[in-house]
Design a protein around this motif. Structure first.
Motif, mmCIF file in Angstrom:
data_model
loop_
_atom_site.group_PDB
_atom_site.id
_atom_site.type_symbol
_atom_site.label_atom_id
_atom_site.label_comp_id
_atom_site.label_asym_id
_atom_site.label_seq_id
_atom_site.Cartn_x
_atom_site.Cartn_y
_atom_site.Cartn_z
ATOM 1 N N ASN A 378 0.846 -1.186 0.000
ATOM 2 C CA ASN A 378 0.000 0.000 0.000
ATOM 3 C C ASN A 378 0.885 1.241 0.000
ATOM 4 O O ASN A 378 1.779 1.390 0.820
ATOM 5 C CB ASN A 378 -0.906 0.008 1.237
ATOM 6 C CG ASN A 378 -1.905 -1.126 1.195
ATOM 7 O OD1 ASN A 378 -2.284 -1.569 0.123
ATOM 8 N ND2 ASN A 378 -2.333 -1.599 2.346
ATOM 9 N N GLY A 387 -4.819 1.878 -0.626
ATOM 10 C CA GLY A 387 -4.984 1.224 -1.909
ATOM 11 C C GLY A 387 -3.690 1.209 -2.677
ATOM 12 O O GLY A 387 -2.802 2.037 -2.443
ATOM 13 N N TRP A 400 -6.250 0.428 -6.837
ATOM 14 C CA TRP A 400 -6.951 -0.747 -6.306
ATOM 15 C C TRP A 400 -7.635 -0.309 -5.018
ATOM 16 O O TRP A 400 -7.011 -0.101 -3.991
ATOM 17 C CB TRP A 400 -5.961 -1.881 -6.043
ATOM 18 C CG TRP A 400 -6.607 -3.178 -5.639
ATOM 19 C CD1 TRP A 400 -7.894 -3.370 -5.224
ATOM 20 C CD2 TRP A 400 -5.999 -4.473 -5.631
ATOM 21 N NE1 TRP A 400 -8.140 -4.682 -4.946
ATOM 22 C CE2 TRP A 400 -6.986 -5.394 -5.185
ATOM 23 C CE3 TRP A 400 -4.730 -4.938 -5.935
ATOM 24 C CZ2 TRP A 400 -6.721 -6.755 -5.038
ATOM 25 C CZ3 TRP A 400 -4.469 -6.299 -5.796
ATOM 26 C CH2 TRP A 400 -5.447 -7.192 -5.358
ATOM 27 N N LYS A 403 -8.841 -2.742 -0.899
ATOM 28 C CA LYS A 403 -8.166 -4.020 -0.746
ATOM 29 C C LYS A 403 -8.195 -4.418 0.723
ATOM 30 O O LYS A 403 -7.790 -3.648 1.600
ATOM 31 C CB LYS A 403 -6.724 -3.934 -1.250
ATOM 32 C CG LYS A 403 -6.018 -5.286 -1.269
ATOM 33 C CD LYS A 403 -4.622 -5.194 -1.847
ATOM 34 C CE LYS A 403 -3.954 -6.560 -1.860
ATOM 35 N NZ LYS A 403 -2.569 -6.508 -2.358
ATOM 36 N N LEU A 408 -4.265 -11.781 0.601
ATOM 37 C CA LEU A 408 -5.643 -12.254 0.516
ATOM 38 C C LEU A 408 -5.705 -13.735 0.857
ATOM 39 O O LEU A 408 -4.679 -14.399 0.984
ATOM 40 C CB LEU A 408 -6.193 -12.003 -0.895
ATOM 41 C CG LEU A 408 -6.101 -10.541 -1.383
ATOM 42 C CD1 LEU A 408 -6.685 -10.425 -2.785
ATOM 43 C CD2 LEU A 408 -6.812 -9.597 -0.432
ATOM 44 N N TYR A 414 -14.131 -12.099 -3.090
ATOM 45 C CA TYR A 414 -13.748 -10.687 -3.021
ATOM 46 C C TYR A 414 -14.396 -9.936 -4.173
ATOM 47 O O TYR A 414 -14.643 -10.496 -5.247
ATOM 48 C CB TYR A 414 -12.230 -10.526 -3.135
ATOM 49 C CG TYR A 414 -11.439 -11.061 -1.969
ATOM 50 C CD1 TYR A 414 -11.294 -10.317 -0.799
ATOM 51 C CD2 TYR A 414 -10.828 -12.315 -2.040
ATOM 52 C CE1 TYR A 414 -10.555 -10.813 0.278
ATOM 53 C CE2 TYR A 414 -10.092 -12.815 -0.977
ATOM 54 C CZ TYR A 414 -9.966 -12.056 0.184
ATOM 55 O OH TYR A 414 -9.237 -12.555 1.236
ATOM 56 N N LEU A 416 -13.032 -7.244 -6.389
ATOM 57 C CA LEU A 416 -11.807 -6.542 -6.752
ATOM 58 C C LEU A 416 -12.216 -5.251 -7.451
ATOM 59 O O LEU A 416 -12.669 -5.270 -8.595
ATOM 60 C CB LEU A 416 -10.951 -7.420 -7.663
ATOM 61 C CG LEU A 416 -10.661 -8.840 -7.132
ATOM 62 C CD1 LEU A 416 -9.853 -9.630 -8.151
ATOM 63 C CD2 LEU A 416 -9.946 -8.790 -5.792
ATOM 64 N N THR A 557 -0.419 -9.525 -6.020
ATOM 65 C CA THR A 557 -0.908 -9.786 -4.669
ATOM 66 C C THR A 557 -0.512 -11.191 -4.247
ATOM 67 O O THR A 557 -0.361 -12.086 -5.095
ATOM 68 C CB THR A 557 -2.432 -9.609 -4.576
ATOM 69 O OG1 THR A 557 -2.827 -9.641 -3.212
ATOM 70 C CG2 THR A 557 -3.167 -10.706 -5.337
#
Length: 564
Positions: A378, A387, A400, A403, A408, A414, A416, A557
């Motif tokens: 981040n 984000g 993003w 999040k 994750l 989720y 996204l 991610t």
């Protein structure tokens, strides 16, 4: 019926029951166990209801699909679900099974899929906000083989041996008891008759068991060679002519006659106006990406001009949809040669399709501290929420949003969500891209997980349209039209569609797929429902359109196993 005859009758019934039990246990242990699968995820509006639906089909057919429905908006009293196969349509479908409420606005059910093939799950929603129906395309495929545990096999073998001995004894006893009174002493003649009956019974049982084994081996072989899914093989190659690299995708039909696994290759449907969506990703860094749309030359060959991608080894994923609603991803690896061309030649090179797009960025795993690089951590706060961000080619930034955490969890649903801001940090309105708000491709670092995502989920527009149309058809069976005429009509439609102005083309595409409409509250955002099927390191490419230009953001991610 005499007392002895009655005793023999009930012993035989018990024997048949145990034999059936052994057979069912054997089949279930070898053919109906499940493994993890991402399945199908759908998020859509149906009347006043907003639903998030997840269907995890079995990996062995017959088997049960796990259906989960989250009611995100609307008042629901009950939800029913039933499988509908393309070949049998609505007339051949069973009645609805009622989903069980298992929590706040969450409903679940296990739904039997009895045969392989293109199918759908029809959901019937009822409540104070009205009645609605939703069709979710599902591919019912046998993708796994199961070996019986050794302990279970020995246990069933012992039980089977016991049953054989019991039946031989029963046959011998019934042969003797039928002609000799119960109170009469057993003599030599009686013993011979009983042994004769037992011998005949043994021979008959051996023949029955031999026949059963032959049938079982034949059924097992048929499952392996015909029912068990095997991807359609393709061969990708790159040729260079006049300073332009051309990718050719050839479909391999060599094994069609040998194993009976045919595809209706003349009946491929356009999905978002394209017959094929091909994704190229360079290994091992996943640092070069292209979303291309090859043109069909004939039934087995597709060609597309390559954009200025760097040379190297690429993974190829090519998505196609058949008239039955069956969606398939064809895969191969291809070596793209490096090509040195003059700036003039590069400037004059034109893509095969105006919707083709590509991106060359940093290798996966690089922690970026500069623009135009993927961010693992981040690094920005948007509206008070952390984000990840990436600078796009036109100077805007993709963020993003929301999040949940830096890492994750596998198997967890989720949304996204991504937003685009211009160079001044203001919301940048997006235009439709291939009839939708955006597209996304997700790839695990080793290439073993791939998905082409839309804002409404993990399925294709063409598959839904085909299956919805089949349900509306009153015919019990479906008859394909002439192959050559159908193929030519589709090629004509695609050519005409791609020649239309962009606005007119998108209007036509969106009109053809109203069920896939997924309007966002703000026009600079796009979101994709997804559950990562396995732990690992993933790269996400998010594609949107702005000012007539396709823009691609890339994000990395880490996905971990769920916490117990």
């Amino acid at each position: 019926m005499t007392k002895d005859t009655s005793r023999v009758y009930y012993q035989l019934k018990w024997f048949v029951f145990l034999c059936a039990l052994i057979n069912s246990l054997t089949y279930s242990l070898t053919a109906t166990a499940h493994v993890g699968s991402s399945g199908v995820i759908v998020q859509k509006q149906a009347g006043k209801y907003q639903l998030l639906i997840q269907v995890n089909p079995p990996d062995v057919v017959p088997g049960t699909a796990k259906v989960t429905v989250f009611v995100e908006q609307g008042r629901v009293s009950s939800i029913g679900a039933r499988p509908i196969y393309f070949r049998s349509g609505d007339k051949g479908a069973p009645t609805h099974d009622v989903l069980t409420p298992v929590g706040d606005n969450r409903y679940e059910a296990d739904l039997w899929l009895m045969a392989s093939g293109s199918s759908s799950v029809e959901l019937s929603i009822d409540g104070p906000d009205g009645k609605q129906q939703v069709v979710v395309p599902v591919m019912a495929l046998a993708t796994a083989l199961r070996d019986m545990p050794a302990g279970t096999g020995w246990g069933l073998a012992a039980m089977g041996l016991l049953l054989v001995v019991m039946l031989i004894t029963i046959i011998g006893a019934s042969n003797a008891d039928g002609i000799v009174a119960p109170d009469q002493s057993i003599g030599a003649a009686l013993r011979r008759r009983r042994l004769l009956g037992m011998s005949i019974g043994l021979v008959v049982l051996v023949l029955i068991l031999a026949g059963w084994r032959s049938w079982w081996n034949s059924t097992s072989e048929q499952y392996r060679t015909q029912q068990l899914y095997q991807p359609l093989p393709i061969h990708a190659s790159v040729n260079v002519a006049n300073g332009q690299r051309q990718l050719t995708i050839q479909i391999d039909t060599t094994d069609f006659k040998k194993n009976g696994r045919r595809r209706t290759l003349s009946y491929i449907l356009p999905d978002h106006g394209k017959l094929m969506h091909a994704f190229l990703v360079r290994m091992p860094g996943l640092d070069a990406f292209a979303h291309l749309h090859p043109i069909r030359q004939d039934t087995l060959h597709y060609n597309v001009a390559l954009p200025p991608l760097p040379g190297g080894k690429y993974l190829l994923y090519a998505d196609v949809v058949y008239r039955s609603g069956f969606a398939e991803t064809l895969t191969d690896t291809v070596e793209i040669p490096s090509l040195k061309i003059s700036p003039e030649v590069a400037a004059n090179a034109k893509p095969t399709d105006r919707d083709d797009s590509w991106l060359v960025t940093e290798p996966m795993g690089v922690k970026a501290n500069a623009v135009n690089m993927p961010h693992l951590d981040n690094d920005m706060v948007v509206c008070g929420k952390p984000g990840a961000s990436m600078k796009l080619e036109d100077g805007s930034s993709m963020l993003w949003m929301d999040k949940a955490s830096p890492d994750l969890e596998a198997g967890k649903l989720y949304n996204l969500k991504f937003a685009v801001a211009d160079a001044q940090g203001k919301a940048a309105p997006l235009e439709p891209y291939l009839g939708m708000g955006g597209h996304a491709a997700i790839l695990r670092s080793d290439g073993t997980v791939y998905i082409h995502l839309h804002p409404v989920g993990t399925y294709s527009m063409a598959a839904e349209g085909s299956l919805v149309g089949r349900i509306a058809d009153t015919a019990r069976t479906f008859h394909y039209p002439d192959a050559a005429k159908f193929r030519d009509s589709i090629d004509t439609y695609v050519t005409k569609l791609n020649s239309l102005p962009e606005a007119e083309k998108n209007t036509l595409l969106m009109t053809a797929m109203p069920a896939m409409s997924h309007a966002m509250k703000t026009n600079n955002m796009v979101e994709f429902p997804y559950a990562f099927p396995r732990a690992g390191h993933y790269r996400i490419w998010v594609q949107v359109k702005r000012n007539g230009r396709v823009l691609t953001g890339v994000f990395d991610t880490q996905v971990n196993e769920p916490l117990l």
